[in-house]
Design a protein around this motif. Structure first.
Motif: not given
Length: 459
Positions: A317-338
């Motif tokens: 999953l770490t590799e997937r997050l990096v390869a998909s261009g995630y940054d810290a804010r996008r991680m939180v935005e994804t959590g909000e989306g859940f």
């Protein structure tokens, strides 16, 4: 377990003052009338009389006043605590220790006041609030001058020492977050030991403070009618402390065989990897080999302990997050989306304006992830030093679980603005955090098929 603390204290004072010296080895001179504190006797008598006359209406009025006072001071305390946690300086530590002392003194006052109504018949909601007033103090200070202030200074100092701790590694000073990231990925036992033990070099200076903190809190807990602080904490689950301990033991016995087998299996895999000199095939597991600074999660070493049969993990999953261009804010935005996908409202704009999502470069902060509700209404925030990795992806979803739960009960009376017990808040965050790691969810948000060159979903 019902105790009328104020009545008991008054009765004790009266007994001791009037007749209690006999049998305690006191001399006739000590028993002379001049030694009796008449003011104390009178005060004790008044306390006994007041306790005997309280009514259900008095209890309801007491609770209403208590909630008003706690709510007013709670917001001030939260804002000062947030300021210290996100900007650790001598001055912010000073401010926090003062407000924490004031809040603790208020809680102790209200806890003792609530005990006056232990034997009064009151409505169920009032009884619940009275119990919460008595049990809602995490670290109670004894009711003597200076105790709350000393306890507050110690706890603030301990937290700040932990948050700012650094140790030398390979010629430079590193933080807990840096050490944790290295420990998660290293497969060199010598490096793992250096990181694990290096972080713990910040702890010796904390030991005297910690021992004193326990001493003061236990003294405060005994004044509230508990044997110690642990007993007070165990009393917060709608059962007696001993009953809670027995229930915990019962549940542990049910899962203990699984954990014993898991421990044995992981130990054997580590032994295969590192040999007897590093990890023997019997006895305890070497704590630093588990890829986590507290040896509490073993997911970081899955590549080492994965079953030899049944196939390897299909993705990192770490590799997937990096390869998909995630940054810290996008991680939180994804959590909000859940949470939004479940029909809940988006986070308020103030959440994004006021949260600490990444570690600031210009000041010392507490990086330990936490969720905050500063005004008990809509000023909800998270405080993290988010890294783009699988562990923090889980943590983001977990912490937002706290925020969404806080928002759900914002319209409740002040004393009901909390979880059912200390474990309930964490359970909500854990449930959602684990749900966020399932392949189904990761497929839905594109993390398992969004890497360039990969078009098919991963089951």
């Amino acid at each position: 377990m019902k105790r009328t603390l104020m009545t008991a204290a008054a009765a004790c004072a009266l007994t001791f003052a009037l007749a209690g010296c006999v049998g305690l080895g006191m001399t006739d001179e000590a028993m002379a009338p001049a030694s009796v504190d008449e003011d104390a006797v009178a005060a004790a008598a008044r306390a006994m009389e007041a306790a005997a006359d309280v009514t259900a209406a008095d209890a309801t009025a007491f609770v209403a006043t208590a909630e008003t006072r706690l709510a007013a001071l709670s917001e001030e305390a939260a804002r000062i605590q947030w300021t210290r946690a996100t900007n650790i300086t001598h001055d912010t530590m000073w401010l926090e220790s003062r407000i924490n002392a004031e809040y603790t003194e208020l809680q102790v006052e209200l806890a003792n006041g609530a005990a006056r109504f232990n034997d009064v018949e009151v409505p169920a909601d009032v009884r619940r609030k009275l119990n919460l007033l008595r049990l809602g103090i995490v670290l109670p200070a004894p009711n003597r001058p200076g105790a709350a202030g000393e306890l507050a200074e110690i706890t603030t100092r301990l937290d700040s020492t932990y948050a700012t701790g650094k140790f030398e590694y390979q010629g430079r000073q590193i933080t807990l977050e840096e050490a944790s990231a290295l420990l998660a990925t290293t497969r060199d036992p010598a490096e793992a030991r250096a990181l694990y033990e290096g972080w713990r070099t910040i702890a010796p200076v904390m030991a005297p403070d910690y021992a004193r903190m326990v001493e003061i809190a236990n003294e405060g807990s005994r004044e509230l009618g508990f044997t110690d602080t642990g007993a007070m904490w165990r009393a917060g689950y709608d059962m007696e402390p001993d009953a809670f301990a027995a229930e915990t033991d019962r549940l542990w016995e049910q899962v203990k065989p699984f954990y014993e087998n898991l421990n044995c299996y992981v130990r054997s895999r580590l032994n295969e990897r590192y040999g007897d000199a590093v990890q023997p095939d019997s006895g305890p597991i070497r704590a630093d080999l588990l890829g986590n600074m507290w040896s509490q999660q073993w997911g970081n070493i899955y590549d080492v302990v994965a079953p030899a049969t049944g196939g390897a993990s299909s993705y990192d999953l770490t590799e997937r997050l990096v390869a998909s261009g995630y940054d810290a804010r996008r991680m939180v935005e994804t959590g909000e989306g859940f949470y939004v996908s479940m029909g809940l409202a988006e986070l308020p704009d103030t959440f994004w304006e006021r949260s600490q999502i990444t570690r600031p470069r210009d000041r010392e902060v507490v990086c330990h992830a936490s969720a905050w509700d500063l005004d008990n209404l809509e000023d909800i925030r998270i405080k993290m030093c988010t890294e783009v990795n699988a562990e923090d992806f889980y943590t983001v979803h977990h912490e937002l679980g706290h925020n969404y739960y806080q928002r759900a009960y914002k319209d409740q009376p002040f004393l009901f603005k909390n979880g059912a017990n200390d474990g309930f808040h964490e359970a909500i965050g854990d449930f959602v955090g684990l749900s966020a790691l399932t392949p189904t969810y990761l497929n839905q948000i594109g993390l398992l098929h969004s890497v360039p060159g990969e078009a098919e979903d991963i089951p």
